[in-house]
Write a protein that holds these residues in place. Sequence first.
Motif, PDB file in Angstrom:
ATOM      1  N   ASP A 199       0.819  -1.283   0.072  1.00 35.76           N
ATOM      2  CA  ASP A 199      -0.105  -0.095   0.040  1.00 35.76           C
ATOM      3  C   ASP A 199       0.917   1.247  -0.088  1.00 35.76           C
ATOM      4  O   ASP A 199       0.510   2.285  -0.715  1.00 35.76           O
ATOM      5  CB  ASP A 199      -1.039   0.061   1.245  1.00 35.76           C
ATOM      6  CG  ASP A 199      -2.069  -1.133   1.135  1.00 35.76           C
ATOM      7  OD1 ASP A 199      -2.151  -1.617  -0.050  1.00 35.76           O
ATOM      8  OD2 ASP A 199      -2.707  -1.402   2.367  1.00 35.76           O
ATOM      9  N   ARG A 200       1.889   1.347   1.016  1.00 36.09           N
ATOM     10  CA  ARG A 200       2.758   2.325   1.029  1.00 36.09           C
ATOM     11  C   ARG A 200       3.553   2.663  -0.226  1.00 36.09           C
ATOM     12  O   ARG A 200       3.747   3.739  -0.683  1.00 36.09           O
ATOM     13  CB  ARG A 200       3.592   2.461   2.172  1.00 36.09           C
ATOM     14  CG  ARG A 200       2.930   2.416   3.597  1.00 36.09           C
ATOM     15  CD  ARG A 200       3.927   2.649   4.720  1.00 36.09           C
ATOM     16  NE  ARG A 200       4.907   1.573   4.869  1.00 36.09           N
ATOM     17  CZ  ARG A 200       4.443   0.257   5.566  1.00 36.09           C
ATOM     18  NH1 ARG A 200       3.395   0.504   6.262  1.00 36.09           N
ATOM     19  NH2 ARG A 200       5.675  -0.662   5.566  1.00 36.09           N
ATOM     20  N   ASP A 203       1.466   4.016  -3.057  1.00 34.16           N
ATOM     21  CA  ASP A 203       0.829   5.457  -2.857  1.00 34.16           C
ATOM     22  C   ASP A 203       2.235   6.141  -3.081  1.00 34.16           C
ATOM     23  O   ASP A 203       1.974   7.720  -3.224  1.00 34.16           O
ATOM     24  CB  ASP A 203       0.606   5.528  -1.295  1.00 34.16           C
ATOM     25  CG  ASP A 203      -0.828   4.891  -1.301  1.00 34.16           C
ATOM     26  OD1 ASP A 203      -1.619   4.472  -2.131  1.00 34.16           O
ATOM     27  OD2 ASP A 203      -1.393   4.632  -0.197  1.00 34.16           O
ATOM     28  N   GLU A 205       4.047   6.613  -5.518  1.00 32.97           N
ATOM     29  CA  GLU A 205       4.320   6.638  -6.808  1.00 32.97           C
ATOM     30  C   GLU A 205       5.669   6.462  -7.314  1.00 32.97           C
ATOM     31  O   GLU A 205       6.362   6.959  -8.244  1.00 32.97           O
ATOM     32  CB  GLU A 205       4.243   8.226  -7.012  1.00 32.97           C
ATOM     33  CG  GLU A 205       2.853   9.019  -6.907  1.00 32.97           C
ATOM     34  CD  GLU A 205       1.631   8.371  -7.677  1.00 32.97           C
ATOM     35  OE1 GLU A 205       2.083   7.933  -8.838  1.00 32.97           O
ATOM     36  OE2 GLU A 205       0.692   8.135  -7.234  1.00 32.97           O
TER      37      GLU A 205
END
Length: 230
Positions: A199-200, A203, A205
Amino acid sequence: MTHDRHPELDWLARRRAGESVRLIAQRAGVSPWEVTKATKRFGPFPPADRQLGRTYLTTFLLEERRQRWIADRRRGVRVKEIAERDRVNHQTVTRATSDWGPYPARETVEAWVEARQRRRPLGAIALEFGVLPATVQRFTTPHGPFPRPAQVPDGIETRESIARRAGVSDSAVRKWRHLPDPDWVTAKGRPVWLSSTIDRWLDSEALPRCHVCGARPVSLTFHLGYRHGQ
């Protein structure tokens, strides 16, 4: 008013609404025999669900309960489970909901099918919807075959699951140079990540995102030309 002059009309309306003879008599200050004598020739009457000395459901609460049962059945909950939970017989649930099928709802079955196509285990799907795994299996089997469920618990990611999340192929994930280090490696040498780690990373990019489909390809230029003709 007419009912004041002819209380029998009020008694008749109340019997048809489900009030018991004893309850009508108590409210009118007469004997149950008088109520029965005045109304019996206009019967039969529905079963009395409003009894003297008992708590009974108002029309609003009965309708609220019926809507809850319909929602439960559309989600795939069995009539037997609903009846046991609300302490009624299963015929009551069936009669109250039979006109609002099919059960489970088509959109529910479609969601189950989609989940199985994404390799979610039957148990995980059943837990999410509050139904039995056998129910999910019975209604989805005609729409199969399905890929084998991922043998990885919820909250864990593999290269395959990361590929599905990123909208790319498994081979593309293997070419990513910036994939975070695995949280651990299984005894068979398979790298796995916590979902929170991925997830991190997504997120952050770390990889470019396609503005058309949201995929995370290794080469955005190649992806746009090959997939979207840009």
